[in-house]
Design an enzyme around this catalytic site. Sequence first.
Site, PDB file in Angstrom:
ATOM      1  N   GLU A 268     -18.966 -41.029 -85.331  1.00 11.93           N
ATOM      2  CA  GLU A 268     -19.064 -42.249 -86.122  1.00 11.93           C
ATOM      3  C   GLU A 268     -20.284 -43.051 -85.684  1.00 11.93           C
ATOM      4  O   GLU A 268     -20.560 -43.203 -84.497  1.00 11.93           O
ATOM      5  CB  GLU A 268     -17.786 -43.056 -85.910  1.00 11.93           C
ATOM      6  CG  GLU A 268     -17.790 -44.459 -86.472  1.00 11.93           C
ATOM      7  CD  GLU A 268     -16.572 -45.255 -86.021  1.00 11.93           C
ATOM      8  OE1 GLU A 268     -16.285 -46.281 -86.647  1.00 11.93           O
ATOM      9  OE2 GLU A 268     -15.920 -44.841 -85.036  1.00 11.93           O
ATOM     10  N   LYS A 348     -15.539 -45.054 -95.053  1.00 14.59           N
ATOM     11  CA  LYS A 348     -14.251 -45.406 -94.465  1.00 14.59           C
ATOM     12  C   LYS A 348     -13.496 -46.366 -95.371  1.00 14.59           C
ATOM     13  O   LYS A 348     -14.036 -47.390 -95.795  1.00 14.59           O
ATOM     14  CB  LYS A 348     -14.456 -46.028 -93.078  1.00 14.59           C
ATOM     15  CG  LYS A 348     -13.163 -46.304 -92.334  1.00 14.59           C
ATOM     16  CD  LYS A 348     -13.436 -46.804 -90.910  1.00 14.59           C
ATOM     17  CE  LYS A 348     -12.140 -46.982 -90.129  1.00 14.59           C
ATOM     18  NZ  LYS A 348     -12.379 -47.480 -88.753  1.00 14.59           N
ATOM     19  N   CYS A 397     -12.687 -42.620 -87.504  1.00 12.28           N
ATOM     20  CA  CYS A 397     -11.951 -43.270 -86.426  1.00 12.28           C
ATOM     21  C   CYS A 397     -10.449 -43.295 -86.710  1.00 12.28           C
ATOM     22  O   CYS A 397      -9.837 -42.274 -86.941  1.00 12.28           O
ATOM     23  CB  CYS A 397     -12.511 -44.667 -86.161  1.00 12.28           C
ATOM     24  SG  CYS A 397     -12.081 -45.294 -84.503  1.00 12.28           S
TER      25      CYS A 397
END
Length: 533
Positions: A268, A348, A397
């Site tokens: 990330e 995300k 994540c």
Amino acid sequence: MRPSASGAAPWRWLASAPSVLLAGIAQTLSFSPFEWWWLQLLSLTVLAHATAEAAPRRAAMLGWLYAVGWLVSGFWWLYISMHDYGGMHPALATLAVLVLAALLGLYYAAAMALWARLRTGSRGWNVVLWASCWLLAELARGLVFTGFPWIASGYAHAVGPLAAWAPWIGVYGLCGLAAAIAAAAALWLRGGSLRRRTAVSMAVLALALVPHLLPDQFTHSTGTLGVSLLQPNVPQEIKFDPDRLNLQLLGLVRQLSAARGALVVTPESVLPLSRDQISDGYWATLQRALLPEATTAATSPAAAERAALIGLFVGNEAEGYVNSVVALSAGAPDAAAVNADTGYRYGKRHLLPFGEIIPPGFHWFVRLMNIPLADQARGRSTDAFAFGGQRLRPLVCYEDLFGEDIVSSMVGPQAATVFVNVSNLAWFGRWLVQDQHLQFSQMRAIEFQRPVIRSTNTGATAVVDHRGHVTARLPPLTTGVLEATVEGRLGETPYARWLALCGLWPLIAAALAIVGLSAYIGRHSPGQTAPRP
């Protein structure tokens, strides 16, 4: 769960507040890296025993103490992000962790108060009721206000005999199942005849063994893919430092050049920039670095068979930045290819409150922390990246905590065959957080029978097979490239089927139905005597 006085006496000390608090802390030890799954059942048994005859107010207090001990010991590392990297005063950072645990603990306080108010004189029914109340608390923590289901109790059973239930009922189903076993164990501790204790023991044993007698293969192989998972090990204190940016840019080029897998995955935000801030020249350098050999021609078939998933930000100040994964193909690009914005990218979607999205009215709190890009935009794409005969589903994540959000990618003819998690846990130090997050990936792998490949900044960079076994892993806090082969899988587990169709509503409805029926029984059975307060 009304006991005889003689049966309860030897275990009366377990009902004390200090014992319950320590039991909550002990539950944290049941998760990775310890993986003492049996301790999760024992610690929850202490709470079930303590609340078996407690009045609602005392039951609420005991439930809250248990949750606070468990949650503070389970995610104390939030202190590191707020103090070490956010610059928050130590006292305020400590208070923030305590307040978060205290607020989340209210779910469990409410659950235990509800149990104490509704329990009946039927021991068997009370076991089911206690488990339902616990399940409702776990669901509330995972769903309300965007949810924060970190170390939900079911994750402890990514290993052990109960893991076989995961493809059928998922992590929340395991929360309820473990709670039922704990309540049954508490009933056993509280005495009764040999016959009753034997019946309880047999029921618990059956819960553990039944899934091992059921079908356990729901997916089939889609072939293998060689992957290179990068772990740059960039300290968080310099990650967003513009004076140290060149070191990160050069480091990425070196790691891409050293990688040998057909697919290279970066962590990330490996580039702590937006796509618009990256020059075409540097982007072209990254593409050339993917060539198998420095002398490989741009038209080489080998070059066309390599790609990378790069973590960076997409967007701008006006429209908002999206924490994204962008696909990059190997080769010597021309200017048109570099400037085109038509390639694969994933943004995300499930954002972390305070770290990535600021709830209304809390900007003052975030201003106390020096966290860049704290208010981000939400991504929209849920498509998988098709490459090398696989369909790869990125998860940025802690998105991999929310199976209900990603299940749509796990069903149908275009279902993903591999999960790809990209994370940067350098915010939170080394202890507990990396291993806990890896265990969540193990649970997703078991639930959907899909492998998970993880590329992280400082750890845990690893490969998890479709059975939840970690087959390869880099040591934490080291710079390296994990070379591995992953086997993709296609097919639908029972859990994936009903979750895609109904969401978590079957679990919610079942728990609410049991609670509602208990309330009905209590209201229409005035002559029934409940356990003594």
